[in-house]
Design a protein around this motif. Structure first.
Motif, PDB file in Angstrom:
ATOM      1  N   PHE A  20      -3.882  -5.766   0.605  1.00 62.28           N
ATOM      2  CA  PHE A  20      -4.278  -5.398  -0.749  1.00 62.28           C
ATOM      3  C   PHE A  20      -3.752  -6.381  -1.779  1.00 62.28           C
ATOM      4  N   THR A  29      -9.866   2.404  -4.595  1.00 61.90           N
ATOM      5  CA  THR A  29      -9.261   1.505  -3.619  1.00 61.90           C
ATOM      6  C   THR A  29      -9.722   0.071  -3.805  1.00 61.90           C
ATOM      7  N   SER A  30     -11.023  -0.143  -3.948  1.00 60.43           N
ATOM      8  CA  SER A  30     -11.469  -1.528  -4.118  1.00 60.43           C
ATOM      9  C   SER A  30     -12.488  -1.647  -5.233  1.00 60.43           C
ATOM     10  N   ASP A  48       0.853  -1.188   0.000  1.00 59.31           N
ATOM     11  CA  ASP A  48       0.000   0.000   0.000  1.00 59.31           C
ATOM     12  C   ASP A  48       0.898   1.250   0.000  1.00 59.31           C
ATOM     13  N   GLY A  80      -9.079  -5.584  -3.630  1.00 61.53           N
ATOM     14  CA  GLY A  80      -8.394  -4.302  -3.767  1.00 61.53           C
ATOM     15  C   GLY A  80      -8.087  -4.036  -5.243  1.00 61.53           C
TER      16      GLY A  80
END
Ligand code: FES
Length: 639
Positions: A96, A223-224, A35, A244
């Motif tokens: 992630f 982000t997702s 990340d 993610g």
């Protein structure tokens, strides 16, 4: 040098790195996701990894404690490889990793979909989609009936099904001779209804024939990414998945990703990350769990913000971040799946919800469709909270929209112990008035790893309520409590849990600098709402419904958000959490015949207001950077 990455203490990946190669770059090349909210600028401290064998040249150790440094933790983005090493990639970073998770639409989301569908059907929308499947026995050719295969099918569609014509692509035509003859002209035909034209998407010979038609609704978040697989006969959601966005390894927010496209091959890498490493694996996982094949999926409705849409299509997004912020494209024509590399049926159609402007994208037009602002008599607002906050206000007669940059605070970025909403994230906090000790709950009931957006809101609200902080977010020096400490620069921090006092595995705390980042984020959202309403001469009291959407929305304590001056001070029962409104909009577009046209219409009918050039926005923002606000007349219930 040989680099061994150990992910979550289990998976090992070996990589050969060059002399002085940057550790984050090496991890990216090895397919390890870390990340990087600050995009490798060495300021967020989120890319930390532990060197368990060998050593690296650490150019910066910002945000690492002395203890962490002693244990071998370094910032991946600020470390160079100088010998063979083994690297432990911790849970927070590997959260992630390309891991599939089955997600459930929450009860609120399901309730909203049912409510909106019913309302739309009452309005005269058609309760069916445009995909059709027929099992047909065509007459076999003879010397007297010697029509070509394609003409034979056309005759059937005209005479029996009442269409004026059919359209067939060359790829489907190639299937005709064999498919027709394999079982004596008994065939299954999948087609798309377009007025009185049938677009033939698939022809298969019918041995044991069953019609299986599926569609995918997809929300592409920065982000997702979330998806659901829909049985197009029954409209039932048969499988769901989310993961993610694999682009996160190239930057945490849209600006950093746009900047990454300027590197050689950058745009292609981002495109591959979203298509090959995110969307296609998600589809693969859903078809596996539903026991179908990707060929059974004939349609996809997707929505993402304007940058995500550009990156998905491989369109240069550079001008989105430069004044006057002009997108390359807002309305995207429907495409065949093969045109963009989405692995569903090769003839499958991909529909993308249109954007309105650089910072109001398809996720918002799809969200507005689902809320539905455009159907309401009453004044309604949609507030989508994320790195970018988007606001839509209006009713069936008009819609105004604007966007503000809230920064990553709502998603735990730029907060010392902040985290995204992953298992172990502290999501609810209460502080005891007498002891100032925090009690909290974590996502999944796991050992706390950090504080996510909704937890940060609760925490700061409780700190204000108990007098730990003042309206500026400064920690009181008059309180003598072991949970409050000041460092050598006089920056205060409050310990939500501490190794020393609570015997927890790690210290989790919030600093005055973190609180300041949050105040700016909430100030941006409130002042955007305020400026939008004020520009139309509308008092806040006209609001009858406020729908709060976005990742942060699902656990958001509305009362606390109002008490912090983040959301307007209107009765709490006018607020509704609806979670992922973009995904709900895509589902509705997939299952209602007129859905896609309606979303296109919504995109056209929204008026965009550019806040960054609005004369009063900056003043409104500065006034809102206080808890709850410098103008208490805006918060009558708090007085
Ligand atoms: Fe390395 Fe932010 S400090 S990515």
């Amino acid at each position: 040098h040989k680099v061994v990455f150990v992910v979550k203490g289990k998976r090992q990946v070996e990589f050969l790195a060059g002399q002085r190669e940057n550790l984050l770059e090496a991890a990216r090349k090895a397919g390890i996701m870390i990340d990087t909210p600050c995009n490798g600028n060495g300021t967020c401290g989120k890319c930390k990894v532990q060197i368990t064998k060998g050593k690296v040249d650490a150019l910066s150790l910002t945000r690492l404690t002395e203890e962490e440094i002693a244990e071998g933790w370094v910032l991946a983005c600020s470390s160079e490889i100088v010998e063979d090493i083994e690297v432990n990639v911790p849970d927070l970073a590997s959260a992630f990793q390309n891991e599939m998770q089955i997600t459930d639409l929450s009860e609120n989301e399901n309730k909203n979909i049912r409510y909106v569908r019913k309302k739309m059907l009452k309005m005269g929308m058609t309760d069916s989609n445009r995909l059709c499947c027929e099992i047909i026995q065509l007459p076999e050719p003879t010397n007297d009936d010697n029509l070509a295969d394609e003409d034979r099918l056309k005759r059937y569609f005209r005479q029996t099904l009442g269409y004026s014509d059919i359209q067939v692509s060359l790829d489907v035509l190639r299937k005709f001779p064999d498919a027709f003859r394999e079982n004596n002209f008994k065939i299954k035909v999948v087609y798309l209804k377009r007025g009185d034209i049938a677009e033939i998407m698939d022809v298969r010979s019918c041995l044991e024939c069953a019609c299986a038609l599926y569609g995918v609704a997809l929300d592409i978040g920065t982000t997702s990414v979330s998806a659901c697989l829909v049985n197009m006969d029954t409209n039932e959601i048969v499988s769901k998945a989310s993961m993610g966005n694999a682009q996160v390894k190239y930057g945490g927010d849209v600006i950093n990703r746009i900047v990454y496209t300027e590197k050689p091959g950058g745009l292609k890498k981002l495109r591959d990350a979203i298509i090959e490493e995110t969307i296609n694996p998600l589809i693969g996982q859903m078809v596996q769990s539903a026991g179908i094949t990707t060929d059974d999926i004939y349609e996809m409705c997707a929505a993402g913000n304007t940058t995500m849409t550009h990156l998905l299509l491989g369109i240069n997004p550079d001008h989105l971040r430069r004044e006057p912020f002009i997108p390359g494209v807002n309305t995207i024509p429907e495409m065949k799946s093969t045109e963009i590399g989405i692995r569903i049926n090769p003839e499958g159609r991909v529909y993308l919800a249109p954007s309105v402007a650089s910072y109001v994208g398809g996720d918002i037009t799809a969200g507005v469709f689902a809320v539905p602002v455009w159907l309401q008599e009453e004044f309604t607002m949609l507030v989508d909270l994320g790195t970018n906050g988007e606001i839509v206000f209006g009713n069936k007669d008009f819609m105004m929209t604007c966007a503000c940059s809230a920064g990553p605070a709502f998603e735990g970025g730029e907060i010392s112990c902040g985290t995204r909403a992953v298992p172990g994230a502290i999501e609810e906090v209460k502080i005891d008035d007498a002891t100032l000790k925090a009690s909290f709950s974590t996502i999944g009931g796991e050992i706390p790893v950090g504080v996510c957006g909704s937890g940060i809101i609760d925490l700061i609200c409780e700190m204000k309520r108990t007098g730990i902080i003042d309206g500026k977010g400064r920690i009181s020096k008059d309180i003598d409590n072991p949970r409050i400490a000041f460092d050598e620069y006089d920056i205060g921090r409050y310990f939500v849990c501490s190794k020393e006092l609570d015997s927890t595995a790690k210290d989790i705390y919030i600093t005055e600098i973190d609180i300041d980042s949050f105040i700016k984020a909430k100030g941006a959202v409130f002042s955007a709402i305020h400026t939008l309403m004020e520009s139309m001469d509308m008092p806040i009291e006209v609001l009858e419904n406020v729908y709060v959407a976005g990742g942060i929305g699902s656990n958001l304590g509305i009362e606390n958000a109002i008490a912090l001056g983040m959301l307007p001070d209107i009765p709490v029962d006018k607020y509704y959490y609806i979670g992922n409104s973009s995904m709900q909009g895509c589902y509705l577009a997939l299952t209602l015949a007129e859905g896609k046209e309606k979303i296109a219409e919504i995109g056209q009918n929204m008026t965009y207001m550019e806040l960054s050039v609005h004369p009063s926005y900056m003043d409104a923002f500065i006034s809102a950077c206080f808890i709850p606000h410098t103008d208490m007349s805006l918060f009558p219930s708090l007085q």
